[in-house]
Design an enzyme around this catalytic site. Structure first.
Site, PDB file in Angstrom:
ATOM      1  CG  HIS A 223      -2.197  -1.497   1.248  1.00 44.28           C
ATOM      2  ND1 HIS A 223      -3.231  -1.072   0.936  1.00 44.28           N
ATOM      3  CD2 HIS A 223      -1.110  -2.407   1.190  1.00 44.28           C
ATOM      4  CE1 HIS A 223      -3.817  -1.964   0.515  1.00 44.28           C
ATOM      5  NE2 HIS A 223      -3.255  -3.449   1.678  1.00 44.28           N
TER       6      HIS A 223
ATOM      7  CG  ASP B 272      -4.801   2.175   0.822  1.00 43.70           C
ATOM      8  OD1 ASP B 272      -5.783   0.939   1.415  1.00 43.70           O
ATOM      9  OD2 ASP B 272      -4.225   1.921   0.398  1.00 43.70           O
TER      10      ASP B 272
END
Length: 341
Positions: A32, A138
């Site tokens: 991520h 995210d």
């Protein structure tokens, strides 16, 4: 701090002349962190200041593991912010867990939710120095940026680190698979899809679920994918979520038999199919054509580059409209003043 040349934990003095700044809020896991760091590079090419806000440890990890571009260009153009979280237990990995999910990182994931207050403070500081703040978070960090809604000149966009197909399945299944699948493209849902049950722990699935409600606050979604591959599912996501979706990848190189060893016989048969059959000839040709199309998608005029241009136009559109309105109001005031005189 181990690498002060990489970090600037202050808002630059010259930022008061900036029209828009982007703030990246990554989830503290390498796959991520890396994707949003690559997205930083793409957005910087439009002369937009980019800030990257996470814990000091995760910022360091993102920098040390960056690949495919010069890390010096990162440190010179991205403003890193080391945000603090409370101490947490960090158990060693357990090789005997029933699945391959890194459950030893769950305490870190839980602790990352404490970034909400320092994140809100950072966003408020930046909002006083720029005309508009664009938050790209995210999907796992949606609750961390929830206070963005209290900042008049800020808006957020959710970044999904998984494929559009994977997220579509998640949403569709959550709706009981009852939503009609209507799109311009033919939708193919493979049979016998593997279950998520042995991919994640229950605790992590609960964590994911806790973020879903806050994702509704975003103005749109970004994916590290390409419409050449997932165009049909991108179209469906727009219908299911009723908000704008952008496929702006691939910008970072990504399974029902994942727990099985591949035998030599399986490999032999696959090679024979690819190398010595009409089916293999067709597969190789499709692979070459698709690979070339995907690689070209990020070139000028490519489909993903056009999507990125569309996103940049979208996040700066309000600024241009605001500037036009201001100019119109100033002109109107000037005319009124002249008529009074």
């Amino acid at each position: 701090m181990a690498y002060p040349q990489y970090h600037q934990n202050h808002v630059p003095n010259g930022l008061n002349k900036t029209k828009v700044v982007v703030v990246m809020v990554p989830f503290p896991a390498q796959g991520h962190l890396n994707q949003l760091l690559h997205l930083c590079r793409l957005i910087m090419a439009y002369n937009i200041p980019v800030h990257y806000a996470c814990t000091a440890t995760d910022n360091r990890q993102a920098m040390l593991r960056v690949h495919g571009w010069d890390s010096n260009s990162v440190s010179d153009n991205i403003y890193f912010h080391d945000l603090e979280i409370p101490p947490f237990l960090s158990p060693p990995p357990n090789p005997n867990t029933p699945n391959k999910f890194p459950s030893h990182l769950q305490p870190l994931f839980n602790a990352s939710l404490h970034l909400r207050d320092p994140m809100a403070e950072l966003l408020r500081e930046l909002s006083s120095k720029a005309a508009r703040i664009i938050v790209i978070n995210d999907s796992m960090m949606a609750s961390v940026v929830q206070d963005m809604g209290t900042i008049p000149n800020a808006e957020s966009y959710t970044f999904h680190s998984v494929s559009a197909f994977a997220f579509f399945l998640y949403l569709w299944e959550s709706m009981g698979k009852t939503k009609p699948l209507e799109t311009k493209s033919k939708i193919i849902i493979p049979k016998d899809l593997p279950s998520h049950e042995d991919c994640f722990t229950n605790e992590f699935l609960s964590f994911v679920g806790s973020q879903c409600e806050f994702q509704k606050l975003s103005s749109g979604c970004l994916y590290n994918t390409c419409r050449i591959i997932e165009g049909a599912y991108m179209d469906l996501m727009e219908k299911l979520e009723n908000k704008k979706q952008w496929a702006i990848g691939p910008f970072n190189p990504d399974w029902s038999r994942r727990n099985q060893l591949v035998t030599s016989k399986t490999i032999e048969n696959a090679v024979k199919t690819l190398m010595a059959s009409k089916e293999g000839d067709e597969m190789r040709k499709r692979t070459v054509d698709l690979g070339g199309a995907v690689r070209g998608s990020m070139d000028n005029g490519g489909v993903s580059r056009l999507e990125l241009n569309s996103f940049i136009t979208h996040i700066t559109r309000l600024l241009r409209a605001k500037g036009t309105n201001v100019a119109f109001n100033l002109k109107l005031k000037s005319e009124r003043h002249a008529s009074k005189g």
